[in-house]
Each structure stands twice: as C-alpha cells, then as structure tokens.
Design an enzyme around this catalytic site. Structure first.
Site, PDB file in Angstrom:
ATOM      1  N   TYR A  35      44.212  42.218  30.192  1.00 55.52           N
ATOM      2  CA  TYR A  35      44.173  43.471  30.929  1.00 55.52           C
ATOM      3  C   TYR A  35      42.744  43.944  31.164  1.00 55.52           C
ATOM      4  O   TYR A  35      41.792  43.371  30.627  1.00 55.52           O
ATOM      5  CB  TYR A  35      44.989  44.547  30.201  1.00 55.52           C
ATOM      6  N   ARG A  54      35.029  39.893  34.057  1.00 53.69           N
ATOM      7  CA  ARG A  54      35.499  39.792  32.663  1.00 53.69           C
ATOM      8  C   ARG A  54      36.973  39.401  32.639  1.00 53.69           C
ATOM      9  O   ARG A  54      37.401  38.609  31.791  1.00 53.69           O
ATOM     10  CB  ARG A  54      35.275  41.114  31.918  1.00 53.69           C
ATOM     11  N   HIS A 104      57.255  28.887  23.005  1.00 58.39           N
ATOM     12  CA  HIS A 104      55.829  29.232  22.854  1.00 58.39           C
ATOM     13  C   HIS A 104      54.940  28.473  23.838  1.00 58.39           C
ATOM     14  O   HIS A 104      53.942  29.003  24.305  1.00 58.39           O
ATOM     15  CB  HIS A 104      55.351  28.911  21.436  1.00 58.39           C
ATOM     16  N   LYS A 149      40.251  40.090  26.455  1.00 59.48           N
ATOM     17  CA  LYS A 149      40.854  41.427  26.560  1.00 59.48           C
ATOM     18  C   LYS A 149      42.369  41.224  26.643  1.00 59.48           C
ATOM     19  O   LYS A 149      42.991  41.306  27.718  1.00 59.48           O
ATOM     20  CB  LYS A 149      40.283  42.191  27.762  1.00 59.48           C
ATOM     21  N   GLU A 181      33.057  46.018  15.956  1.00 60.96           N
ATOM     22  CA  GLU A 181      33.229  47.075  16.964  1.00 60.96           C
ATOM     23  C   GLU A 181      34.240  48.070  16.402  1.00 60.96           C
ATOM     24  O   GLU A 181      34.583  48.003  15.228  1.00 60.96           O
ATOM     25  CB  GLU A 181      33.703  46.471  18.287  1.00 60.96           C
TER      26      GLU A 181
HETATM   27  N1  PDD Z   1      39.068  49.662  25.574  1.00 60.14           N
HETATM   28  N2  PDD Z   1      36.136  47.046  22.352  1.00 60.14           N
HETATM   29  C1  PDD Z   1      37.463  47.170  22.429  1.00 60.14           C
HETATM   30  C2  PDD Z   1      38.301  46.572  21.350  1.00 60.14           C
HETATM   31  C3  PDD Z   1      38.058  47.873  23.496  1.00 60.14           C
HETATM   32  O1  PDD Z   1      39.402  47.997  23.572  1.00 60.14           O
HETATM   33  C4  PDD Z   1      37.224  48.477  24.481  1.00 60.14           C
HETATM   34  C5  PDD Z   1      37.775  49.233  25.654  1.00 60.14           C
HETATM   35  C6  PDD Z   1      35.830  48.312  24.362  1.00 60.14           C
HETATM   36  C7  PDD Z   1      34.876  48.877  25.383  1.00 60.14           C
HETATM   37  O2  PDD Z   1      34.925  48.165  26.585  1.00 60.14           O
HETATM   38  P1  PDD Z   1      34.570  48.866  27.986  1.00 60.14           P
HETATM   39  O3  PDD Z   1      33.242  49.463  27.826  1.00 60.14           O
HETATM   40  O4  PDD Z   1      34.575  47.735  28.971  1.00 60.14           O
HETATM   41  O5  PDD Z   1      35.638  49.878  28.254  1.00 60.14           O
HETATM   42  C8  PDD Z   1      35.328  47.587  23.283  1.00 60.14           C
HETATM   43  C9  PDD Z   1      39.731  50.199  26.741  1.00 60.14           C
HETATM   44  C10 PDD Z   1      39.056  51.385  27.345  1.00 60.14           C
HETATM   45  C11 PDD Z   1      41.194  50.412  26.413  1.00 60.14           C
HETATM   46  O6  PDD Z   1      41.771  49.502  25.827  1.00 60.14           O
HETATM   47  O7  PDD Z   1      41.756  51.453  26.774  1.00 60.14           O
END
Ligand code: PDD
Length: 291
Positions: A35, A54, A104, A149, A181
C-alpha cells in the site's frame, strides 16, 4: 443524503459503498499486498512520483506485477482527487487478486485488486506542534522486511496499540540495541547540533517524509549523519522527532515518561518544522498558479 464518497476500484471511480471484494482475495486471506499513503495539499500530491516509485519497489519485493506505470498511477489518483478538493490523504492498496482456492503459493496470472480512496488530512494540532508528543518504546518484534510497505501490519498495529494504551502517540522501536523506527513513523535523534538518522535498510520503511527531511536538512546546511543510532543515544538525545505523511514532523518530548532534552520541542525541530511548512506552502501555491 450526504454526497457519495467516491473511491476507485480496479481503475473505475464509484461510491465507496458500492465496492465489494471477494473473501478469497489474497489481501483478505493472506495480507498479500502492498500500500501507499500520499499526502495532498490543495489538490497537489506531495512527492507523488517518489510514492509510486516506492510502491513499485514494494511490488518488486513481493513479485507482484504492477498494473500501471508511475504516470498512469498519477493520472488515476488525479481523477480521484478531482472529487476530493483541499488537503487529503490518498490511501491505495494493491493485492495479488482473487485465486480460485486458498493456497500459500503465489498463483500465476491473477489480476491484482487495486483500491484507492481519499480521507481529509488534518494538519497536526497547534498543541502537538508547540508541546510535542509522548512516546513509549518497545523491542522491534516485527519481521526483517520492514522496507516493504506491506498491508500485513499486525506487528505495527500491536505496537501502535501499546502506545495508545499508554496515551502515547507512537511506539519507538529498537532492534539489537539500535533504533529502527516507530509503529507508523520514522524517527530522528539530535545530538548537539547534529541530526542522526537510522540507515535506509531492510529494518525500516524508507519514509518519503524522512527523505524530504534529509533533503531539507542538506539544503539548510544542517549537520546530518545517516548511521546506526544506539538505544543509549536515543535515550540521551537532545531532541527526538517523528516523521510521516500524516504527522509531518513532530517533536517527541517524553519517552517512556521521561523528558527528552529540555522537555520542549528543540531549536532544530523548530527549524525543520518551518522548512517543512514552507515546502507544503510551495506545493499549495503551485496549484493556484496552475489553476
Ligand atoms: N505510515 N514507517 C512506518 C512503519 C510507516 O507506517 C510510515 C508511514 C512511515 C513514514 O513513511 P512516510 O513518510 O512515507 O509516510 C515510516 C503511513 C502514513 C500509514 O501507514 O498510515
């Protein structure tokens, strides 16, 4: 009756309520999909190309063929955004599609399921910007492919809930004694006048906001070190920040209940926050010039 919330399903725009997805969809059964979340200011997507690049990298990692090019994605999101003016976040996900049975092994020749919707994007509140936010910490118990992601977000959901249970905004995580993170954000530390950013490896999501912050810091001659940051450095940091597409950049002012630095958002945070707001305003103005 309120106006229909228009979303996008497999390339067609339609009211959200009219979209239905098979229970056999691999996204539903296996969390087999990826996503993106893209912030939109005054109708203009922030770093759209980087978000869709990405997405491509996430799809390559899970061996999923991308149904659209970056330009086609941008055009599709643009058609959806025509129904959603102002500041929005675009959420989109692509799953491996609907197989005839549960297995799977990745089936060949499936048509991916593509879903995209918009939600209004409020800016972080004045109170959050002025006073910073509280965070807790945890061991990073997620897998080793956090660069993808993935829609399989159970580890992140559990970590975020641990934070919510403690009335905190985020859960900052450490793996083998080093900062990774937070559950839905990247994390920066400040030591003296130097910004420390964890390396862009497989243990974190390479945030678009993280990259934007690095660019703004370099342009603003802020001292920067991209390297592994130890838990001890995080706990002794003068400043800590969260970044994400929805949180922009926020100062962490308490960590596990203890003040970070002075306990107030620090000078480097205020500098980066101002640079970020300038960048956002430039995007909004670009929309007005184009109109
Ligand atoms: N989340 N790390 C994780 C685990 C994240 O889920 C996100 C963003 C980020 C920051 O990425 P970016 O700057 O590209 O938004 C880092 C989004 C906003 C979400 O899942 O809603």
């Amino acid at each position: 009756m309120s106006p229909a919330n228009i979303a996008c399903f497999n390339g067609a725009l339609m009211p959200l309520e009219e979209i239905s997805i098979s229970p056999l969809d691999r996204g539903f059964v296996f969390g087999d999909g990826v996503y993106e979340v893209i912030p939109v200011y005054n109708g203009v997507m922030l770093r759209a190309r980087e978000h869709f690049e990405r997405l491509q990298r996430s799809m390559d990692e899970i061996r999923l063929a991308n149904p659209y090019s970056v330009d086609e994605w941008i055009a599709l999101a643009g058609r959806l955004l025509a129904h959603h003016p102002g500041n929005q976040s675009v959420y989109l996900q692509v799953t491996r599609g609907v197989p005839p049975k549960r297995d799977h092994v990745m089936p060949k020749g499936l048509k991916p399921t593509v879903f995209m919707m918009c939600q209004p994007l409020p800016s972080p509140s004045r109170e959050q910007v002025d006073n910073g936010v509280a965070c807790i910490t945890a061991n990073d118990f997620r897998w080793e492919k956090c660069n993808i992601k993935s829609i399989s977000l159970l580890g992140n959901v559990i970590a975020r809930q641990m934070a919510a249970d403690a009335d905190a905004t985020e859960c900052v995580m450490f793996r083998d004694g080093f900062l990774t993170e937070a559950s839905a954000s990247n994390v920066f530390a400040v030591k003296g006048s130097t910004v420390l950013a964890p390396p862009m490896d497989n243990l974190i999501l390479l945030g678009i906001t993280y990259q934007l912050l690095l660019d703004l810091a370099r342009d603003g001659d802020v001292k920067l070190e991209v390297r592994k940051v130890s838990e001890a450095e995080v706990r002794a940091a003068d400043e800590l920040w969260l970044t994400s597409s929805t949180k922009e950049v926020l100062a962490i002012t308490t960590l596990d209940g203890k003040p970070v630095g002075s306990g107030k958002p620090g000078p480097l945070f205020r500098r980066m926050h101002a640079l970020y707001q300038d960048y956002k305003a430039r995007i909004g103005r670009a929309a007005e010039v184009a109109a």
